[in-house]
Design an enzyme around this catalytic site. Structure first.
Site, short mmCIF file in Angstrom:
data_model
loop_
_atom_site.label_atom_id
_atom_site.label_comp_id
_atom_site.label_asym_id
_atom_site.label_seq_id
_atom_site.Cartn_x
_atom_site.Cartn_y
_atom_site.Cartn_z
N HIS A 251 0.27 -21.63 95.09
CA HIS A 251 1.64 -21.95 94.67
C HIS A 251 1.72 -23.41 94.19
O HIS A 251 2.47 -24.22 94.74
CB HIS A 251 2.63 -21.69 95.81
CG HIS A 251 2.76 -20.25 96.15
ND1 HIS A 251 2.06 -19.65 97.18
CD2 HIS A 251 3.50 -19.26 95.59
CE1 HIS A 251 2.38 -18.37 97.25
NE2 HIS A 251 3.24 -18.09 96.29
N ASN A 252 0.99 -23.70 93.13
CA ASN A 252 0.89 -25.07 92.63
C ASN A 252 1.48 -25.16 91.22
O ASN A 252 2.13 -24.23 90.75
CB ASN A 252 -0.58 -25.50 92.63
CG ASN A 252 -1.48 -24.45 91.97
OD1 ASN A 252 -1.21 -23.98 90.87
ND2 ASN A 252 -2.55 -24.07 92.66
N HIS A 255 0.50 -22.45 88.79
CA HIS A 255 1.25 -21.20 89.02
C HIS A 255 2.64 -21.30 88.41
O HIS A 255 3.13 -20.34 87.79
CB HIS A 255 1.35 -20.92 90.52
CG HIS A 255 2.29 -19.80 90.87
ND1 HIS A 255 2.06 -18.49 90.54
CD2 HIS A 255 3.49 -19.82 91.53
CE1 HIS A 255 3.06 -17.74 90.98
NE2 HIS A 255 3.95 -18.52 91.57
N GLN A 452 -5.42 -5.70 96.74
CA GLN A 452 -4.80 -5.45 95.44
C GLN A 452 -4.43 -4.00 95.19
O GLN A 452 -3.42 -3.73 94.53
CB GLN A 452 -5.74 -5.94 94.33
CG GLN A 452 -5.85 -7.45 94.23
CD GLN A 452 -4.50 -8.11 94.05
OE1 GLN A 452 -3.88 -8.57 95.00
NE2 GLN A 452 -4.02 -8.15 92.83
#
Length: 658
Positions: A251-252, A255, A452
């Site tokens: 979550h940077n 992103h 996934q």
């Protein structure tokens, strides 16, 4: 035949070129090259009256002498006399001599090796490719020229675990200086078009370049002009956003860019500019930019269970998403970074309400609620209905937020590595702090494919399919790639299962090796004696025999042997003249234990002797006896998991009870 006349100047000298409108592009370039008296290796640049570089091609707009173009030779052969002499004087050496020396070296290589090394051909190919790109783009753009926009390669995942959580002032200043330096560059049309597609590869772009691309999005959607957003204010807003994204694996800031770029692409692919007004589009794009501000890498479940400051502040109600909103409007409260400062109060109120709705919609605990609401209105969807538009905006940011699997696998898979790294970090912390461990984050239970397959089947597909029902054009852009991703991870999961099964078989084979000839006997003259020998999980057992010998009235004898492998000469005996004796031998996980014996003394009427042994490996000559003439004696011998006891005849005998 229709022709086109172009007026231009070369070194201040007026020139005029005329060519057919269907003339090949290379012929037009050769025509201008001749006018400039340039060599075949020189690079030409043509400028329009505004000073912008334009492409030399048959599509050049006809002009008159008052609007002449300007032609320049921006890179010339060193053998040209004026340039060579000038540089020789300036640099202090003769370029002509150096050129001759290089030519001599090249000839020497050709003579000795027979041909130039492959690396030379590769370098020449790259130079030719770059020259062609320089001559074909309309603008000299550093961003457009140096990026490979096709044929993506697998990029390593950038993990941030060795960096501080918050960016340092030096790091921020360095990136901001690069951003401001590059923001004046024109971005090539090729990059602008590529930016509108879900196949965009974020791994090629540095943070400063990403900020330039975000600026392009606001410009190309006409937000800058429509809402009077000053360039310096937009740049400071983007810098503050960059600064408030943390150095965490997933979550940077990258992103943030990916989510915004997908939102930008969806706006173009679905032609939302003709269906929704600019304020809604500005709301969606800005929501995507701000949707994970100051994320620390730990989700809402952790925040609530750990009773963090955020959970206490927001009463356990979407603590992260509420925090992202708060940080966004903290940035927008500063006049110098408020891109909405020229909006009316009513416009600002509408945008603030929309941003809060969109960012809060990214809380996955609300996923079913929002999706079901969208499905309910889908048959009668009306773009003029505000409630319908608001729901669509929430769906679009949700799709953008979890859109990595809609990208090419070489772009998406590194993002999965980043996400799992962040998940594992959280589950490790939960275990360390004694908190409930989030199941889908536990490194001991979750694998890459298993994380996934279920997510794609039960979350992505239902969401994407409903959006594609409203916009059928999205089928090929986001549905098809997700199908391929599901097939990819399903095959990976099957391969892991096969490997796991194969490894288990190998371990089982190695564990039960070299244990042949297991025999169980009940000897003669044993009235009313019950003898049971149970051997479990033994494989490939040659010569395994269960005997009931002669003259044994009323004797019950059971031998259960399963999956025993190569077990040599293991025997259980009930000796003669032992009336009413029950002997049970259960073998349990005894390894390499030679000559282990349990005895109950002679003449034991009504005596019970039990020997429990299971899964014995490499156990030769292990015997359990009930010996004669011991009245009313109970003897129990339990042998389990004994491993490599040294010396023969190591016995374990129960005390006598009368």
């Amino acid at each position: 035949m229709a022709t086109r006349t172009i007026h231009f100047t070369v070194n201040g000298r007026p020139e005029q070129a005329e060519f057919p409108v269907d003339c090949p592009a290379q012929d037009v370039k050769d025509l201008f090259r001749s006018a400039a008296e340039a060599g075949p290796h020189d690079i030409l640049k043509l400028y329009n009256p505004k000073g912008n570089i334009i492409n030399i091609s048959p599509r050049l707009e006809a002009n008159d002498p008052n609007t002449s173009y300007k032609l320049e030779v921006v890179a010339a052969d060193c053998n040209s006399e004026p340039l060579g002499v000038g540089l020789a004087v300036a640099l202090g050496f003769d370029l002509s001599a150096m050129e001759k020396r290089l030519q001599a070296l090249e000839k020497k290589i050709m003579t000795e090796a027979g041909e130039a090394p492959a690396v030379v051909y590769e370098m020449k190919k790259q130079v030719d490719s770059f020259r062609e790109k320089l001559e074909s783009v309309e603008h000299l753009s550093w961003l457009g020229l140096f990026k490979e926009l096709s044929g993506c390669t697998h990029k390593p995942s950038p993990f941030y675990h060795k960096r501080t959580l918050h960016k340092t002032p030096d790091e921020c200043e360095h990136v901001n200086n690069k951003f401001l330096h590059m923001s004046s560059l024109e971005v090539s049309e090729e990059v602008r078009q590529y930016l509108k597609t879900p196949t965009f590869d974020n791994w090629q772009w540095e943070d400063a370049e990403i900020m330039v691309l975000l600026q392009v999005m606001y410009t190309d959607l006409d937000f800058v002009a429509t809402f009077n957003i000053e360039q310096d204010v937009l740049q400071l807003f983007l810098y503050e956003v960059y600064r408030r994204y943390n150095n965490i694996p997933f979550h940077n800031f990258k992103h943030c860019f990916c989510v915004t770029q997908m939102m930008y692409g969806l706006i173009w692919l679905t032609d939302l500019r003709s269906k929704m007004d600019s304020i809604d589009l500005l709301t969606m794009l800005t929501s995507a930019v701000c949707h994970d501000l100051d994320h620390t890498g730990y989700n809402n479940a952790y925040q609530i269970n750990a009773r963090t400051e955020l959970a206490l502040r927001y009463n356990d109600i979407s603590p992260l998403e509420n925090h992202h909103c708060a940080v966004a409007f903290e940035i927008l409260e500063k006049t110098e970074s408020n891109i909405f400062r020229n909006l009316t109060m009513e416009q600002y109120k509408r945008i603030r309400e929309g941003i809060i709705k969109c960012i809060l919609a990214t809380d996955m605990t609300r996923h079913n609620e929002i999706l079901n609401k969208f499905k309910a209105i889908l048959p009668v969807f009306d773009f003029s209905n505000k409630e319908h538009r608001d729901t669509l905006m929430m769906i679009l940011i949700k799709v953008s937020d979890i859109s990595n699997e809609a990208r090419p696998m070489e772009v998406a898979e590194p993002w999965l590595d980043c996400l799992l790294q962040e998940f594992y970090n959280q589950s490790d912390m939960e275990k360390l702090e004694g908190l409930p461990v989030t199941p889908f984050m536990d490194r001991d239970k979750v694998t890459k494919p298993s994380s996934q397959t279920g997510f794609i089947r039960f979350v992505l597909f239902p969401l994407y399919m409903e959006l594609a029902n409203l916009f059928p054009c999205l089928e090929q852009h986001i549905i098809d790639p997700v199908r391929k991703a599901l097939d990819y991870y399903t095959e990976m999961e099957k391969a892991l299962e096969r490997e796991k099964h194969s490894r288990a078989q190998s371990d089982s084979t190695a564990k039960s090796k070299d244990t042949p000839h297991t025999t169980a006997h009940t000897t003669p003259n044993t009235p009313h004696a019950a003898s049971t020998s149970n051997t479990a999980k033994s494989k490939d057992t040659p010569h395994t025999t269960a005997h009931t010998t002669p003259n044994t009235p009323h004797a019950a004898r059971t031998s259960n042997t399963a999956k025993s492998k190569d077990t040599p000469h293991t025997t259980a005996h009930t000796t003669p003249n032992t009336p009413h004796a029950a002997s049970t031998s259960n073998t349990a996980e005894s390894k390499d234990t030679p000559h282990t014996t349990a005895h109950t003394t002679p003449k034991t009427p009504l005596a019970a002797s039990t020997s429990n042994t299971a899964e014995s490996k490499d156990t030769p000559h292990t015997t359990a006896h009930t010996t004669p003439n011991t009245p009313h004696t109970a003897s129990t011998s339990n042998t389990a998991e004994s491993q490599t006891d040294a010396g023969p005849d190591v016995s374990k005998t129960a005390p006598h009870k009368t």
